[in-house]
Scaffold this motif. Structure first.
Motif, PDB file in Angstrom:
ATOM      1  N   LEU A 202       0.811  -1.223   0.000  1.00 26.36           N
ATOM      2  CA  LEU A 202       0.000   0.000   0.000  1.00 26.36           C
ATOM      3  C   LEU A 202       0.847   1.278   0.000  1.00 26.36           C
ATOM      4  N   LEU A 203       2.171   1.119  -0.265  1.00 25.18           N
ATOM      5  CA  LEU A 203       3.104   2.240  -0.087  1.00 25.18           C
ATOM      6  C   LEU A 203       2.686   3.511  -0.819  1.00 25.18           C
ATOM      7  N   ASP A 204       2.227   3.348  -2.064  1.00 26.98           N
ATOM      8  CA  ASP A 204       1.817   4.531  -2.830  1.00 26.98           C
ATOM      9  C   ASP A 204       0.682   5.270  -2.144  1.00 26.98           C
ATOM     10  N   LEU A 205      -0.278   4.498  -1.695  1.00 24.97           N
ATOM     11  CA  LEU A 205      -1.434   5.118  -1.025  1.00 24.97           C
ATOM     12  C   LEU A 205      -1.021   5.768   0.287  1.00 24.97           C
ATOM     13  N   ILE A 206      -0.127   5.097   1.041  1.00 28.02           N
ATOM     14  CA  ILE A 206       0.281   5.619   2.346  1.00 28.02           C
ATOM     15  C   ILE A 206       1.109   6.884   2.188  1.00 28.02           C
ATOM     16  N   ASP A 207       2.057   6.872   1.230  1.00 30.10           N
ATOM     17  CA  ASP A 207       2.951   8.021   1.052  1.00 30.10           C
ATOM     18  C   ASP A 207       2.219   9.271   0.590  1.00 30.10           C
ATOM     19  N   ASN A 208       1.195   9.084  -0.227  1.00 30.97           N
ATOM     20  CA  ASN A 208       0.500  10.252  -0.756  1.00 30.97           C
ATOM     21  C   ASN A 208      -0.705  10.663   0.086  1.00 30.97           C
TER      22      ASN A 208
ATOM     23  N   ASP B 259     -14.673   5.520   2.460  1.00 33.27           N
ATOM     24  CA  ASP B 259     -15.158   4.433   1.610  1.00 33.27           C
ATOM     25  C   ASP B 259     -14.508   4.461   0.224  1.00 33.27           C
ATOM     26  N   GLU B 260     -14.212   5.644  -0.268  1.00 37.66           N
ATOM     27  CA  GLU B 260     -13.525   5.754  -1.547  1.00 37.66           C
ATOM     28  C   GLU B 260     -12.115   5.152  -1.449  1.00 37.66           C
ATOM     29  N   MET B 261     -11.427   5.484  -0.350  1.00 40.64           N
ATOM     30  CA  MET B 261     -10.096   4.914  -0.141  1.00 40.64           C
ATOM     31  C   MET B 261     -10.170   3.401   0.037  1.00 40.64           C
ATOM     32  N   LEU B 262     -11.180   2.930   0.741  1.00 35.00           N
ATOM     33  CA  LEU B 262     -11.338   1.490   0.968  1.00 35.00           C
ATOM     34  C   LEU B 262     -11.455   0.746  -0.361  1.00 35.00           C
ATOM     35  N   ALA B 263     -12.160   1.346  -1.306  1.00 34.37           N
ATOM     36  CA  ALA B 263     -12.302   0.696  -2.616  1.00 34.37           C
ATOM     37  C   ALA B 263     -10.937   0.520  -3.273  1.00 34.37           C
ATOM     38  N   LYS B 264     -10.057   1.527  -3.157  1.00 33.28           N
ATOM     39  CA  LYS B 264      -8.701   1.416  -3.720  1.00 33.28           C
ATOM     40  C   LYS B 264      -7.898   0.328  -3.011  1.00 33.28           C
ATOM     41  N   VAL B 265      -8.029   0.295  -1.696  1.00 33.38           N
ATOM     42  CA  VAL B 265      -7.303  -0.695  -0.893  1.00 33.38           C
ATOM     43  C   VAL B 265      -7.732  -2.107  -1.278  1.00 33.38           C
ATOM     44  N   ARG B 266      -9.041  -2.292  -1.434  1.00 34.08           N
ATOM     45  CA  ARG B 266      -9.589  -3.595  -1.804  1.00 34.08           C
ATOM     46  C   ARG B 266      -8.987  -4.121  -3.104  1.00 34.08           C
ATOM     47  N   GLU B 267      -8.788  -3.232  -4.060  1.00 35.14           N
ATOM     48  CA  GLU B 267      -8.224  -3.653  -5.344  1.00 35.14           C
ATOM     49  C   GLU B 267      -6.843  -4.274  -5.159  1.00 35.14           C
TER      50      GLU B 267
ATOM     51  N   THR C 288      -1.044   1.139   9.512  1.00 39.64           N
ATOM     52  CA  THR C 288      -1.100  -0.316   9.685  1.00 39.64           C
ATOM     53  C   THR C 288      -0.766  -0.679  11.124  1.00 39.64           C
ATOM     54  N   TYR C 289      -1.352  -1.735  11.599  1.00 37.18           N
ATOM     55  CA  TYR C 289      -1.106  -2.234  12.949  1.00 37.18           C
ATOM     56  C   TYR C 289      -0.891  -3.730  12.882  1.00 37.18           C
ATOM     57  N   ALA C 290       0.123  -4.203  13.628  1.00 38.26           N
ATOM     58  CA  ALA C 290       0.317  -5.646  13.729  1.00 38.26           C
ATOM     59  C   ALA C 290      -0.441  -6.120  14.954  1.00 38.26           C
ATOM     60  N   LYS C 291      -1.075  -7.287  14.838  1.00 40.03           N
ATOM     61  CA  LYS C 291      -1.807  -7.846  15.968  1.00 40.03           C
ATOM     62  C   LYS C 291      -1.497  -9.323  15.945  1.00 40.03           C
ATOM     63  N   GLU C 292      -1.339  -9.935  17.093  1.00 39.46           N
ATOM     64  CA  GLU C 292      -1.015 -11.350  17.183  1.00 39.46           C
ATOM     65  C   GLU C 292      -1.442 -12.166  15.951  1.00 39.46           C
ATOM     66  N   GLY C 293      -0.551 -12.348  15.018  1.00 41.18           N
ATOM     67  CA  GLY C 293      -0.831 -13.247  13.903  1.00 41.18           C
ATOM     68  C   GLY C 293      -1.635 -12.643  12.772  1.00 41.18           C
ATOM     69  N   GLU C 294      -2.120 -11.434  12.936  1.00 40.33           N
ATOM     70  CA  GLU C 294      -2.856 -10.800  11.840  1.00 40.33           C
ATOM     71  C   GLU C 294      -2.440  -9.339  11.757  1.00 40.33           C
ATOM     72  N   CYS C 295      -2.996  -8.608  10.823  1.00 35.75           N
ATOM     73  CA  CYS C 295      -2.736  -7.173  10.871  1.00 35.75           C
ATOM     74  C   CYS C 295      -3.927  -6.380  10.408  1.00 35.75           C
ATOM     75  N   SER C 296      -3.930  -5.133  10.804  1.00 38.29           N
ATOM     76  CA  SER C 296      -5.072  -4.267  10.559  1.00 38.29           C
ATOM     77  C   SER C 296      -4.619  -3.013   9.843  1.00 38.29           C
ATOM     78  N   LEU C 297      -5.565  -2.431   9.158  1.00 38.55           N
ATOM     79  CA  LEU C 297      -5.322  -1.175   8.464  1.00 38.55           C
ATOM     80  C   LEU C 297      -6.414  -0.212   8.906  1.00 38.55           C
ATOM     81  N   ARG C 298      -5.996   0.956   9.363  1.00 42.38           N
ATOM     82  CA  ARG C 298      -6.971   1.956   9.768  1.00 42.38           C
ATOM     83  C   ARG C 298      -7.063   3.021   8.689  1.00 42.38           C
ATOM     84  N   ILE C 299      -8.241   3.241   8.180  1.00 44.53           N
ATOM     85  CA  ILE C 299      -8.462   4.323   7.222  1.00 44.53           C
ATOM     86  C   ILE C 299      -9.307   5.364   7.943  1.00 44.53           C
ATOM     87  N   ALA C 300      -8.732   6.560   8.139  1.00 49.51           N
ATOM     88  CA  ALA C 300      -9.427   7.560   8.936  1.00 49.51           C
ATOM     89  C   ALA C 300      -9.508   8.882   8.194  1.00 49.51           C
ATOM     90  N   SER C 301     -10.606   9.573   8.373  1.00 46.72           N
ATOM     91  CA  SER C 301     -10.768  10.890   7.760  1.00 46.72           C
ATOM     92  C   SER C 301     -11.360  11.858   8.780  1.00 46.72           C
TER      93      SER C 301
END
Lengths: 409, 409
Positions: B195-201, B235-243, B209-222
């Motif tokens: 997701l580097l492009d999305l994160i950097d811009n 939700d617009e960003m989530l659609a990009k992430v999903r791709e 991003t967050y690491a959690k015992e054995g999994e990881c999470s992504l927080r999209i906040a506005s």
């Protein structure tokens, strides 16, 4: 010696990582006889780091910091420590040699900002980093000491054990010895009330109570000139405590109840099996969390539905019909069935209402029946829990099962 | 709003417990748009607690405290907060009624020191404690706010979510909207790289991003003027992430994997049964942690010993002999046996090497086989874990089982 721990790192303030360094250092420092008075956390901001160090030195003579020693721009603990303790940074040739060797050994390219890591406060005692590139150091002024260590736990703990502990040992006179007494079946305020006379008249040893999910602990600590004196004082106090609340104590060495039970099962070479309804496998999961238990624990049946109770354990339909799944009769038929299929020395069953739904006036949420067959003994214990939550009820039911085994083997 | 978190409790300074409250509150406060500037920890000492609150108010407008609200003598946060914010303690009749009702409901004796818990600062907004006896409160003076909560994490988190969050929301102007995207099967650095492009811009929405015992999470906040604008941006960003990482996403609403699986099982009215070896009941315990699952989950067999595997599931002695207990063949016979005895729609089995002992070059610690029968489908998945620890291996094996079910129902 009064001590403060300062953690530097914006990621801590975001809650992105749990501060395990502080809990580790607190334990270790207390064991070494230092009085940890404060924990502070600040972000990678030089003013706030400086402010915190100055604040800590108001009340404390020793400050340990973690974090902010890396090669990047926002790593500034070294510069700040220098400023606060009136020293200047100089390139240390032996540290640079060490670093160069580290990079060569690991086949990594050394960048200019890595070289920056060999710049140290001129009066510092430098601590090598065996697990990374950032060296630590101690710096002193007018009897006030600062010890700076890197933030990554693996680097910090190694440096602490190998280099910082020997340094600190030279600074402390007293020795602290303590024991953690673990209790089940008594609440924290009950415990405190029972021990009020001892707690109120405490100077040394000191007594402190702690609540822990469903159980509580008592810490007896003494600070004396030698380990022997401190130990004798703690053990004498423990004898007094035992007279008052001995029935509730399951460990005097901070062992978990599951560890105590598993240790006893393994020592006595007893086999064990479980049949669970409301706890849904948590008892089996708790036991199998302990390495080496496979010699004792044979099988666990999670008979959640009535069909499973009949199929797997031979519970009779009439029993379920007449007394219900949550009843002494069902708990006993479950454990009898378990004994028949497993042949284990210790067989335990549990059935109850975990909630949030499913309760009734006669059988409220939080009611459990625990069946136990242990050698010749067969019994059933009824426990009415406080019904804090489904999670808590299930947790407390497992503790009650462990406690019942602990008292009967 | 600049915020400090103050933890009160000598046990924290002793390193007896890890401060999970602070990491939880830091995450939550950041999500609500508050700037967490400092974490402080002090012991149960009124002067030092007062000093810390005063210090925090120098730079911050909001201080959250945890701990020191219990019924015992060393619980003194309330008195100190009163002193610093110029208020006095009064007995609050409605709080006392609440407490009395709590004790009556739980069949517990109310002691005098419990009654003390109904004494509150006269100007306080009181927060009920649904999971214990110590109420929390908020107190204000000259635009400086203190929010005091009990120390036990279970009590604190409930109170925070239910009572403190609504209180804090009123204090902030901007609206923050966020979604927590939960992933399994991808590491945090992999996720970040993808997701580097999305994160950097990023400016708004932000991605973390967050690491959690054995999994990881992504927080999209506005953070926008209105809830609608913020939601649309997320939700617009989530659609990009999903791709990019859609295959790894199992929840966009911060649901645990076990919740997702249980919800699907219940919605589809599928019955489920498990046969566990190395996880020792943890899978069954995880499923039965979810209220209402009794309609789906029928039974779990913890077949730890080879005898149990043969007895309960009909695994053949030759299979165990030829391929070993940890093998595709055994996992499949386990799940076939489970299907035969339970008749459930979804049957899952697991066998593996949890460690620390028991590994071999062919079957190293951290290797598990998971068998699944789901409708017409029958399959076995081999997972080689990183072998961090016994606890982690068992935890990760359960996540892998849940993931396999999630992808096949």
């Amino acid at each position: 010696m009064k001590t403060a721990i300062l953690s530097v790192g914006t990621e801590l303030l975001f809650g992105q990582i749990t501060n395990t360094n502080t809990v580790y250092l607190s334990q270790q420092l207390n064991l070494l006889g230092f009085d940890v008075m404060y924990h502070y956390t600040v972000g990678d901001n030089p003013e706030r780091v400086a402010e915190m160090i100055r604040l800590a030195f108001k009340d404390c003579d020793l400050v340990l910091t973690t974090g902010g020693l890396g090669p990047t721009q926002d790593d500034l603990t070294k510069e700040v420590a220098c400023r606060v303790l009136g020293d200047e940074l100089v390139m240390m040739d032996d540290v640079l040699e060490d670093l160069t060797a580290y990079f060569r050994k690991n086949g990594r390219q050394m960048t200019d900002n890595n070289k920056k890591q060999a710049i140290m406060p001129s009066r510092a005692k430098v601590f090598r980093n065996d697990a990374g590139t950032a060296p630590g150091f101690a710096l002193q002024k007018d009897g006030k000491y600062i010890v700076c260590m890197p933030g990554p736990p693996r680097e910090m703990t190694r440096m602490f054990q190998k280099n910082v502990v020997p340094f600190l040992r030279k600074m402390s006179d007293d020795v602290i010895y303590y024991r953690m007494i673990r209790c089940f079946g008594i609440g924290e305020s009950q415990l405190e009330t029972a021990l009020l006379d001892l707690i109120d008249n405490q100077t040394d040893p000191t007594l402190a109570t702690y609540a822990k999910e469903g159980e509580c602990s008592l810490r007896i600590a003494s600070k004396r000139g030698t380990q022997e004196e401190a130990k004798a004082a703690v053990d004498e106090m423990l004898a007094k405590v035992r007279e008052i609340i001995g029935d509730y104590i399951y460990s005097c060495d901070d062992e978990d109840l599951v560890q105590v039970v598993c240790r006893k099962l393994m020592e006595k070479k007893l086999t064990v099996a479980s049949a669970e309804s409301c706890t849904g496998g948590m008892f089996a999961a708790a036991l199998t969390d302990v390495p080496g238990i496979s010699g004792s624990f044979q099988r666990g049946l999670v008979t959640y539905s009535n069909e499973a109770k009949m199929d797997e354990l031979g519970v009779r339909a009439e029993t379920l019909e007449k007394y219900g799944a949550v009843s002494e009769e069902t708990a006993l038929e479950m454990v009898e069935g378990l004994k028949a299929v497993s042949g284990c020395d210790v067989c335990i069953s549990v059935t109850g209402v975990a909630g949030p739904g499913g309760g009734s006036p006669e059988k409220p949420v939080g009611l459990v029946y625990i069946g136990l067959i242990c050698g010749e003994r067969k019994l059933c214990k009824r426990v009415q829990m406080r019904n804090v939550s489904r999670k808590w009820n299930r947790h407390y039911a497992v503790l009650s099962m462990l406690d019942l085994i602990n008292k009967n083997i």
